[in-house]
Every structure is written in structure tokens, then in C-alpha cells.
Design a protein around this motif. Structure first.
Motif, mmCIF file in Angstrom:
data_model
loop_
_atom_site.group_PDB
_atom_site.id
_atom_site.type_symbol
_atom_site.label_atom_id
_atom_site.label_comp_id
_atom_site.label_asym_id
_atom_site.label_seq_id
_atom_site.Cartn_x
_atom_site.Cartn_y
_atom_site.Cartn_z
ATOM 1 N N GLU A 188 0.716 -1.387 0.096
ATOM 2 C CA GLU A 188 -0.026 0.300 -0.176
ATOM 3 C C GLU A 188 0.769 1.077 -0.055
ATOM 4 O O GLU A 188 0.400 2.373 -0.582
ATOM 5 C CB GLU A 188 -0.880 0.111 1.333
ATOM 6 N N ALA A 189 1.887 1.176 0.233
ATOM 7 C CA ALA A 189 2.947 2.279 0.555
ATOM 8 C C ALA A 189 3.967 2.243 -0.656
ATOM 9 O O ALA A 189 4.702 1.302 -0.902
ATOM 10 C CB ALA A 189 3.800 1.991 1.966
ATOM 11 N N ASP A 190 3.917 3.359 -1.322
ATOM 12 C CA ASP A 190 5.169 3.705 -2.175
ATOM 13 C C ASP A 190 6.309 4.020 -1.551
ATOM 14 O O ASP A 190 7.456 3.599 -2.040
ATOM 15 C CB ASP A 190 4.753 4.929 -3.148
ATOM 16 N N ILE A 191 6.249 4.891 -0.504
ATOM 17 C CA ILE A 191 7.349 5.161 0.353
ATOM 18 C C ILE A 191 6.931 5.000 1.935
ATOM 19 O O ILE A 191 6.010 5.612 2.057
ATOM 20 C CB ILE A 191 7.837 6.633 -0.124
ATOM 21 N N ALA A 192 7.753 4.613 2.554
ATOM 22 C CA ALA A 192 7.677 4.684 3.942
ATOM 23 C C ALA A 192 8.727 4.937 4.696
ATOM 24 O O ALA A 192 9.998 4.818 4.475
ATOM 25 C CB ALA A 192 7.203 3.141 4.448
ATOM 26 N N LEU A 193 8.504 5.611 5.873
ATOM 27 C CA LEU A 193 9.449 5.996 6.906
ATOM 28 C C LEU A 193 8.994 5.441 8.264
ATOM 29 O O LEU A 193 8.174 5.491 8.776
ATOM 30 C CB LEU A 193 9.407 7.578 7.264
ATOM 31 N N LEU A 194 10.020 4.655 8.735
ATOM 32 C CA LEU A 194 9.732 3.338 9.801
ATOM 33 C C LEU A 194 11.308 3.327 10.525
ATOM 34 O O LEU A 194 12.366 3.770 10.083
ATOM 35 C CB LEU A 194 9.325 2.278 9.582
#
Length: 216
Positions: free
Chosen positions: A75-81
Motif C-alpha cells: 500500500e505504501a510507495d514510500i515509508a518512513l519507519l
């Protein structure tokens, strides 16, 4: 933030930001964990930023598990985690690529005493077992000759917001927190103070805390 925007441009030119949902093909879905990670995408929160004709949609979630689920479901094109969460996904062979690290070390031990020696049997609350905060806390206590027993760590909270609330309501007297929650707690309760800076590892300044990953 300009660096992050440049990374988005490179991403679009090289991969096209693949999205399995055709109705979302005109957006770049960015998922970020509430907390210091949000600072990286703060300028995009108003929803008026476009890159190569694609609108940047930012979603703020409350736990690393929610971010991980979005990554696994594509679902995420880009993720910050948290970097450690990204590493766990990599070890599970989830097909995401690391772009870089946007946040370096903002984790502290705060409480109503002025040294770890005065903690005694006080429970130290933290968010997420085997996450960056818990690993740094255990490392810090052991290096300072104060190995807390497992019963002294409390992982019952599910988000930094909940943990901040416990401190402010005095249901917790010591906790591991990161910015901006540290500043919120200290500003609202003068009895709280920073007991220890957990960001110094082996004499080095800081550590990579937040990872930026992309759907290739």
C-alpha cells in the motif's frame, strides 16, 4: 526536506513508483510513523505537493506494526519507519529498497529522578519490545553497571502518545521517549527531566533511527 524531494524525483525517474491499485496511479503514497519521522515529510502534509504530475499523499500512523503492514500489502510507495523495523522486513525478504536514513538519534530516558542510580525498582516504560528504544535502553543500563531485571521494563503501551500520557498522569515515573514527545512532556510537567542521553553508542555521535524505504 529538499533532499527528500530530490529522492522522490529520482524515484519517479527510475521506477515510476509502481502501484498495484490503478485508482491510485496518480499519487505517491507516503507512510510515516508519528514522531520524529514526520519532520521529514512535514512540508507535504498540506497535500498540495506534486512530483512529475503525481500528488504526494502522506499518511501518519501510530505504530511500526501498522507501517510494516502497509509495506507488506504494497500500500505504501514510500515509508518512513524505525531502521530496525526496516531491517526485520529485509530479513523476511520483503521487496522494498532502502533510500536512506532521515533521523539520527533522538531517544532519551526521562523521569522524576536525576540519575539512573535513583531509579531503584521503578519500572521503566517504553514503546515496543526489541525496537530501537528498548535495545538502546538495555545497552545503556548494562554499560553503566545498572542491569535492570526483566520485570523492571514495561512494554504495555502501544504508542509514544500513550506513553507520554502515562508520564503526565503520573502513572509512570520513568520512560524511554524520543522527540517531539520529550519536549511535550518536559514542557507540561516541570517535575520531569532528562536522566540520560541514549544516543551515544561507543563514543559515536548518534545512530540511524529512521529509514526511508521505497516500493521498487
Amino acid at each position: 526536506m529538499k533532499q527528500f524531494l530530490c529522492l522522490l524525483c529520482v524515484l519517479l525517474l527510475t521506477t515510476g513508483c509502481n502501484n498495484t491499485n490503478n485508482s491510485k496511479e496518480d499519487t505517491i503514497d507516503v507512510y510515516a510513523l508519528r514522531g520524529p519521522s514526520v519532520l521529514t515529510v512535514a512540508q507535504f502534509l498540506e497535500g498540495n505537493t506534486y512530483v512529475d504530475g503525481k500528488k504526494i499523499e502522506v499518511r501518519i500512523l501510530d505504530s511500526p506494526q501498522q507501517i510494516q503492514a502497509a509495506i507488506i500489502k504494497k500500500e505504501a510507495d514510500i515509508a518512513l519507519l524505525p531502521l530496525i523495523s526496516a531491517a526485520n522486513l529485509y530479513n523476511k525478504q520483503i521487496d522494498y529498497k532502502l533510500l536512506g536514513c532521515s533521523v539520527w538519534g533522538s531517544i532519551y530516558l526521562i523521569g522524576r529522578v536525576d540519575s539512573i542510580q535513583k531509579l531503584g525498582n521503578e519500572s521503566v516504560y517504553m514503546f515496543g519490545k526489541e525496537t530501537t528504544p528498548s535495545i538502546l535502553a538495555e545497552n545503556y543500563f548494562q554499560k553503566n553497571g545498572f542491569p535492570l531485571g526483566i520485570t523492571n521494563y514495561n512494554y504495555s503501551v502501544e504508542s509514544p502518545q500513550e506513553l507520554t500520557g502515562l508520564l503526565l498522569s503520573r502513572r509512570a515515573n520513568a520512560a524511554i521517549l524520543s522527540e517531539p514527545f520529550i519536549s511535550v512532556a518536559l514542557r507540561q510537567d516541570p517535575s520531569l527531566s532528562v536522566i540520560a542521553d541514549l544516543n551515544q553508542l561507543n563514543g559515536e555521535e548518534g545512530f540511524p533511527q529512521t529509514a526511508i524505504v521505497i516500493n521498487p
